[in-house]
Write an enzyme that holds these catalytic residues in place. Structure first.
Site, PDB file in Angstrom:
ATOM      1  N   THR A  45      25.316  71.507  23.871  1.00 22.92           N
ATOM      2  CA  THR A  45      23.895  71.410  23.575  1.00 22.92           C
ATOM      3  C   THR A  45      23.136  70.843  24.756  1.00 22.92           C
ATOM      4  O   THR A  45      23.699  70.162  25.622  1.00 22.92           O
ATOM      5  CB  THR A  45      23.658  70.548  22.326  1.00 22.92           C
ATOM      6  OG1 THR A  45      22.284  70.668  21.921  1.00 22.92           O
ATOM      7  CG2 THR A  45      23.993  69.091  22.581  1.00 22.92           C
ATOM      8  N   GLN A  89      20.271  63.946  22.319  1.00 21.42           N
ATOM      9  CA  GLN A  89      21.128  65.101  22.582  1.00 21.42           C
ATOM     10  C   GLN A  89      22.444  64.680  23.216  1.00 21.42           C
ATOM     11  O   GLN A  89      23.487  65.275  22.954  1.00 21.42           O
ATOM     12  CB  GLN A  89      20.407  66.110  23.482  1.00 21.42           C
ATOM     13  CG  GLN A  89      19.267  66.833  22.797  1.00 21.42           C
ATOM     14  CD  GLN A  89      19.684  67.530  21.514  1.00 21.42           C
ATOM     15  OE1 GLN A  89      19.277  67.121  20.429  1.00 21.42           O
ATOM     16  NE2 GLN A  89      20.502  68.547  21.620  1.00 21.42           N
ATOM     17  N   HIS A 131      25.693  64.117  21.099  1.00 19.83           N
ATOM     18  CA  HIS A 131      26.478  65.213  20.524  1.00 19.83           C
ATOM     19  C   HIS A 131      27.870  65.306  21.131  1.00 19.83           C
ATOM     20  O   HIS A 131      28.852  65.534  20.419  1.00 19.83           O
ATOM     21  CB  HIS A 131      25.762  66.553  20.746  1.00 19.83           C
ATOM     22  CG  HIS A 131      24.757  66.890  19.700  1.00 19.83           C
ATOM     23  ND1 HIS A 131      25.088  67.311  18.441  1.00 19.83           N
ATOM     24  CD2 HIS A 131      23.406  66.891  19.743  1.00 19.83           C
ATOM     25  CE1 HIS A 131      23.995  67.550  17.746  1.00 19.83           C
ATOM     26  NE2 HIS A 131      22.960  67.293  18.506  1.00 19.83           N
ATOM     27  N   GLU A 152      17.998  75.233  25.825  1.00 20.47           N
ATOM     28  CA  GLU A 152      18.167  75.411  24.378  1.00 20.47           C
ATOM     29  C   GLU A 152      16.992  74.750  23.650  1.00 20.47           C
ATOM     30  O   GLU A 152      16.345  75.355  22.798  1.00 20.47           O
ATOM     31  CB  GLU A 152      19.483  74.773  23.944  1.00 20.47           C
ATOM     32  CG  GLU A 152      19.740  74.824  22.447  1.00 20.47           C
ATOM     33  CD  GLU A 152      20.947  74.001  22.036  1.00 20.47           C
ATOM     34  OE1 GLU A 152      21.427  74.198  20.902  1.00 20.47           O
ATOM     35  OE2 GLU A 152      21.410  73.152  22.828  1.00 20.47           O
ATOM     36  N   HIS A 153      16.730  73.490  23.964  1.00 20.12           N
ATOM     37  CA  HIS A 153      15.593  72.748  23.416  1.00 20.12           C
ATOM     38  C   HIS A 153      14.705  72.315  24.577  1.00 20.12           C
ATOM     39  O   HIS A 153      15.201  71.681  25.510  1.00 20.12           O
ATOM     40  CB  HIS A 153      16.042  71.488  22.680  1.00 20.12           C
ATOM     41  CG  HIS A 153      17.106  71.706  21.657  1.00 20.12           C
ATOM     42  ND1 HIS A 153      18.456  71.501  21.939  1.00 20.12           N
ATOM     43  CD2 HIS A 153      17.040  72.086  20.363  1.00 20.12           C
ATOM     44  CE1 HIS A 153      19.164  71.755  20.855  1.00 20.12           C
ATOM     45  NE2 HIS A 153      18.338  72.117  19.884  1.00 20.12           N
ATOM     46  N   ASP A 203      16.120  69.841  14.483  1.00 17.95           N
ATOM     47  CA  ASP A 203      17.507  69.849  14.038  1.00 17.95           C
ATOM     48  C   ASP A 203      17.623  69.850  12.524  1.00 17.95           C
ATOM     49  O   ASP A 203      18.611  70.355  11.975  1.00 17.95           O
ATOM     50  CB  ASP A 203      18.243  68.620  14.589  1.00 17.95           C
ATOM     51  CG  ASP A 203      18.603  68.761  16.054  1.00 17.95           C
ATOM     52  OD1 ASP A 203      18.618  69.902  16.561  1.00 17.95           O
ATOM     53  OD2 ASP A 203      18.872  67.736  16.701  1.00 17.95           O
ATOM     54  N   GLU A 240      20.040 118.755  31.155  1.00 15.76           N
ATOM     55  CA  GLU A 240      21.171 117.824  31.136  1.00 15.76           C
ATOM     56  C   GLU A 240      22.510 118.554  31.064  1.00 15.76           C
ATOM     57  O   GLU A 240      23.545 117.925  30.888  1.00 15.76           O
ATOM     58  CB  GLU A 240      21.028 116.851  29.955  1.00 15.76           C
ATOM     59  CG  GLU A 240      19.842 115.903  30.104  1.00 15.76           C
ATOM     60  CD  GLU A 240      19.821 114.808  29.054  1.00 15.76           C
ATOM     61  OE1 GLU A 240      20.589 114.896  28.071  1.00 15.76           O
ATOM     62  OE2 GLU A 240      19.044 113.848  29.222  1.00 15.76           O
ATOM     63  N   HIS A 290      23.412 121.465  22.678  1.00 19.10           N
ATOM     64  CA  HIS A 290      22.301 120.720  22.078  1.00 19.10           C
ATOM     65  C   HIS A 290      21.125 121.660  21.830  1.00 19.10           C
ATOM     66  O   HIS A 290      20.513 121.642  20.751  1.00 19.10           O
ATOM     67  CB  HIS A 290      21.845 119.591  23.026  1.00 19.10           C
ATOM     68  CG  HIS A 290      22.708 118.372  22.985  1.00 19.10           C
ATOM     69  ND1 HIS A 290      24.050 118.407  23.280  1.00 19.10           N
ATOM     70  CD2 HIS A 290      22.411 117.072  22.710  1.00 19.10           C
ATOM     71  CE1 HIS A 290      24.559 117.182  23.188  1.00 19.10           C
ATOM     72  NE2 HIS A 290      23.571 116.357  22.836  1.00 19.10           N
TER      73      HIS A 290
END
Length: 440
Positions: free
Chosen positions: A240, A262, A265, A332-333, A366, A420, A425
């Site tokens: 984190t 943080q 963690h 992330e944050h 959170d 192509e 097709h």
């Protein structure tokens, strides 16, 4: 306690060169991949027997079965502290408010008269959710994964969380209680890479899932990478991280407490302050020491996280340079603690989630903001989003053309097919008009 990186004075480099100057944790998923491969394949071939063996090897418990009995889930809810239950219920309520608004409605576009394309959104059929159970217990992660899946309309959902020796081989009772509050009755006492393998391959007890979501350690991340393509995943979650973009209007007490929040963690957690204020940087360093001393998890998590190469105070010349740094970092944050924070936040391009001003700390997100806390890490916010209802939905295009609508564009289809070198097709269109394509 925390290092400094001085980017003042010289012009900031671009792209990868700037990213290379910024702090980041060592997190080698590729190396871990080779170690989880045999575990995953063992689960494939031996099923529940392998899961029971790995629970004894890695978690120190001998299980009679991997599925958690319904009675144990009910008992965990009955024994839950009423104050904790109230907080979990409020977290669920707020998450539902936000995620219920995310579901997209089917939309039909008329391309031409008689020709429409409809996009409908269909939930995946079965999801495996993972709730970590290592250094901490994370009932909030159960909520953040289950609520968007439920709001998406996923019909079948199972959760895995590591067996706990202290609780007789069951996952942590607060995890089980959160499952009960969310109506999740299929729960497995399985952790690590083997849990991802259980969901990917299925076993005698657990049906295979179409998708696996939820944070975990490096072994869980490596297993997700191993199974990408066979199953859907949310992200390879790494350690984190928080970045705070702040100027001299920020409160050093707030900034220091948010960095610590943080860091607690994991020893690999990243705490980064980006500022043009030497006074704030000095005040934050001064504030860290007493706040760290007054909290828990100092030696095993917070101190090594703050001192690690992934954490730093980054000094810049001004707000413009600060914005460039946080966009290169892709946190992330990301907290914005500056003058006119909302306007600054609006200019950020890369972040998992942005927290605006002094009264929106990451801790709020959170648990009880209503936002989702399963977010991209390791700079992946530059290309990926956090978990949402859309993560569990698949967009399917429905093409409906009449004869006249196809006739109107048939010559273009044939032309492009021949360009192509795919004549069959074009022939598939010609066959519908007696092999003579209408011309315009």
């Amino acid at each position: 306690m925390i290092s400094r990186i001085d980017l003042r004075g010289d012009a900031l480099p671009e792209g990868p060169a700037l990213r290379a100057l910024l702090p980041r944790a060592d997190f080698d998923v590729a190396a871990a991949l080779e170690k989880v491969r045999p575990i995953c394949e063992d689960v494939h071939h031996r099923g529940d027997a392998a899961l029971i063996e790995y629970a004894e090897k890695f978690d120190g418990v001998r299980l009679a079965q991997v599925r958690v009995p319904a009675a144990a889930i009910a008992e965990a809810l009955a024994g839950l502290d009423p104050v904790v239950r109230e907080a979990l219920e409020e977290s669920i309520r707020r998450a539902r408010i936000v995620h219920a608004e995310q579901r997209r409605a089917p939309h039909t576009t008329q391309v031409v008269p008689g020709g429409t394309v409809t996009e409908k959104w269909v939930p995946v059929e079965r999801v495996g959710l993972y709730a970590p159970g290592g250094r901490s217990v994370y009932p909030s992660s159960v909520i953040m994964n289950a609520v968007p899946a439920q709001e998406a309309g996923v019909g079948s959902m199972a959760l895995a969380s590591p067996p706990q020796k202290d609780f007789g081989g069951l996952p942590h009772p607060t995890i089980l209680a959160a499952c009960a509050l969310l109506g999740i009755d299929e729960v497995y006492a399985v952790g690590g890479a083997q849990a991802v393998a259980m969901f990917a391959y299925g076993t005698e007890t657990c049906a295979p899932a179409n998708m696996v979501t939820g944070p975990g350690n490096i072994w869980v991340a490596a297993a997700k990478r191993y199974f990408t393509g066979r199953i859907g995943i949310d992200t390879e979650a790494g350690p984190t991280e928080i970045a705070v973009l702040a100027d001299d209007t920020a409160d050093a007490v707030h900034v220091a407490s948010d960095l610590i929040s943080q860091a607690e963690h994991d020893p690999l957690a990243a705490a980064v302050l980006v500022t043009d204020s030497i006074a704030l940087a000095d005040a934050v360093v001064k504030e860290l020491e007493p706040q760290v001393a007054a909290t828990k998890h100092v030696e095993d998590r917070i101190a090594p996280a703050l001192a690690g190469r992934q954490s730093a105070i980054v000094l810049v010349d001004g707000l413009e340079e600060g914005l460039r740094v946080v966009d290169a970092y892709g946190a992330e944050h990301l907290e914005i603690q500056t003058a006119d924070a909302a306007a600054v936040a609006d200019r950020v391009k890369n972040a998992g989630a942005i927290f605006v001003g002094p009264w929106a700390p990451v801790s709020l997100g959170d648990y009880c903001a209503g936002s989702n806390h399963v977010l991209p890490t390791g700079g992946c916010a530059c290309h990926s989003s956090g978990l949402s209802v859309q993560s569990f939905l698949r967009g399917i295009h429905i093409v409906d053309y009449s004869r006249d609508a196809l006739a109107d564009v048939a010559h273009h289809v044939v032309t492009l097919a021949e360009a192509e070198d795919l004549p069959a097709h074009g022939a598939a269109v010609k066959a519908r008009f007696g092999w003579k394509v209408p011309t315009q």
